[in-house]
Motif scaffolding. Structure first.
Motif, mmCIF file in Angstrom:
data_model
loop_
_atom_site.group_PDB
_atom_site.id
_atom_site.type_symbol
_atom_site.label_atom_id
_atom_site.label_comp_id
_atom_site.label_asym_id
_atom_site.label_seq_id
_atom_site.Cartn_x
_atom_site.Cartn_y
_atom_site.Cartn_z
ATOM 1 N N GLU A 105 18.079 16.759 -21.264
ATOM 2 C CA GLU A 105 18.740 17.587 -22.375
ATOM 3 C C GLU A 105 19.709 18.584 -21.172
ATOM 4 O OE1 GLU A 105 18.487 20.752 -26.065
ATOM 5 O OE2 GLU A 105 16.778 19.480 -25.391
ATOM 6 N N GLY A 106 21.132 18.427 -21.923
ATOM 7 C CA GLY A 106 22.128 19.421 -21.066
ATOM 8 C C GLY A 106 22.587 19.013 -19.735
ATOM 9 N N LYS B 101 10.954 17.714 -24.196
ATOM 10 C CA LYS B 101 11.740 18.228 -23.081
ATOM 11 C C LYS B 101 10.504 18.440 -21.818
ATOM 12 C CE LYS B 101 12.150 23.059 -23.715
ATOM 13 N NZ LYS B 101 12.955 24.138 -23.931
#
Length: 403
Positions: free
Chosen positions: A192-193, A3
């Motif tokens: 991510e997310g 990330k």
């Protein structure tokens, strides 16, 4: 993918552009070059004009390479060419050599690096495009904050040619180190997310290639607004030191400080206006930018004091930065991300057109009026008012009806 990878790539990319962006501190070198070689200021400024004017070709080529998933190739080639060109400028003994080393090599290198970096960064940050574009273009604009005072001291102590060699060598080392951290954004990358908004999904389903873009009326509005918005900023960026000395009576060392003030404002403006455009939209942001540019130019013309120079340069620098930070995400928003590299490279012709005319035009006007840039400022004011009208028309009629 880790990330943190995209942030590492972003910071490495910024480091490269902090070097490549030093091309915009040319006004610090221009007068010493003129004195050292006996060349006229318009002849010297032609080097800056050349490197900006040829930028569309490597920018489009770099965009093509980037769209093929090879952004690292464009960035590597660009970074090395830029630094080598800068070093070779220190060995230039003729105007032809100056134009080739600084104008062609460094100009092509900067364009290749910028093209790969900006498109790669926007692909890494689909959730923060305004911020990413602001930071990337901010690094380009912020280079002069560092380069201008260092260059001035090097010129004073070692001469203008050695200043090019020393700075270029340092840039080469920094760029080579940064290149080890450059990674290519994966296709359709999503953090991510993060969930992509439905509106963006629909928009990306209608991605336009460069041929389709050229058939869109939006393209002609956008490229015109880019050219007009960049004109005044480039005019002052390339002549900031000379303007400070000839119109406001400052010494060369103090003028170098004002070059840094302008560059710092430019840097800050790219980040701020990039974020603002994410909040209120690119169209409204452009209307605000043109309005403030007009005010800043009027201040520079009418208030011939250090305060007037400071306020005018700060406002103009903020807005020039905003212009540079807004258009890359605007192109992606309007024509989709798949062909962003080539599409933005073509739109960048607007910037390069302004870069071809603005610096030398302003220097030529000043040469005819004993260093007074007033007439050039009035032309810039007229142009930016035209840009304001175009941006209002685009905001009201075009953004919903023409894609």
């Amino acid at each position: 993918m880790n990330k943190n990878t995209r942030w590492t790539v972003l910071f490495a990319s910024m480091a490269i552009l902090l070097c490549a962006g030093s091309l915009y501190s040319f006004s610090v070198f221009a007068k010493p070059l003129s004195v050292s070689k006996g060349w006229s200021m318009p002849d010297v400024m032609l080097a800056f004009t050349i490197n900006a004017a040829i930028a569309p070709i490597p920018t489009i080529l770099g965009g093509f390479i980037t769209d093929k998933g090879k952004a690292n190739i464009s960035i590597i080639l660009g970074g090395i060419l830029f630094a080598v060109g800068f070093i070779l400028t220190g060995f230039a003994t003729t105007k032809g050599m100056l134009y080739f080393s600084y104008g062609v090599l460094s100009g092509v290198g900067q364009a290749f690096a910028y093209s790969g970096i900006i498109s790669n960064a926007l692909r890494f940050f689909p959730d923060k495009r305004g911020l990413a574009a602001g930071l990337i273009t901010g690094a380009m604009g912020g280079a002069s904050v560092i380069a201008a005072p260092i260059a001035h001291n090097l010129i004073a102590n070692y001469g203008v040619h050695n200043a090019f060699i020393y700075l270029g060598s340092a840039y080469l080392v920094i760029i080579i180190i940064a290149l080890f951290f450059i990674k290519v954004a994966p296709a359709n990358y999503q953090p991510e997310g993060w969930i992509q908004p439905v509106a963006e999904i629909k928009q990306e389903a209608a991605n336009k290639n460069w041929k389709q873009m050229l058939m869109s009326l939006s393209f002609y509005f956008i490229i015109s607004m880019f050219a007009i918005g960049a004109f005044s900023g480039l005019m002052v960026a390339s002549n900031a030191s000379v303007i400070s000395q000839s119109m406001f009576g400052l010494s060369a060392s103090v003028a170098a400080t004002f070059v840094s003030i302008y560059a710092l404002s430019n840097t800050f403006g790219r980040v701020v206006w990039g974020v603002v455009s994410d909040k209120i939209g690119h169209e409204k942001t452009l209307i605000a930018l043109y309005s403030v540019i007009a005010i800043s130019l009027l201040i520079l013309v009418s208030i011939r004091t250090t305060v007037g120079l400071t306020v005018g340069l700060v406002l103009l620098g903020l807005c020039f930065g905003g212009i540079m930070g807004v258009f890359a995400p605007l192109v992606m928003k309007t024509f989709g991300p798949i062909n962003q590299g080539v599409n933005y490279g073509i739109v960048f012709i607007g910037f390069s057109t302004a870069a071809f005319f603005a610096p030398k035009y302003a220097a030529g006007i000043a040469a005819k009026h004993n260093g007074d840039f007033t007439d050039a400022f009035y032309v810039a004011i007229s142009l930016v008012l035209v840009g304001l009208v175009i941006s209002v028309i685009y905001s009201i009629f075009i953004k919903r009806k023409v894609k």
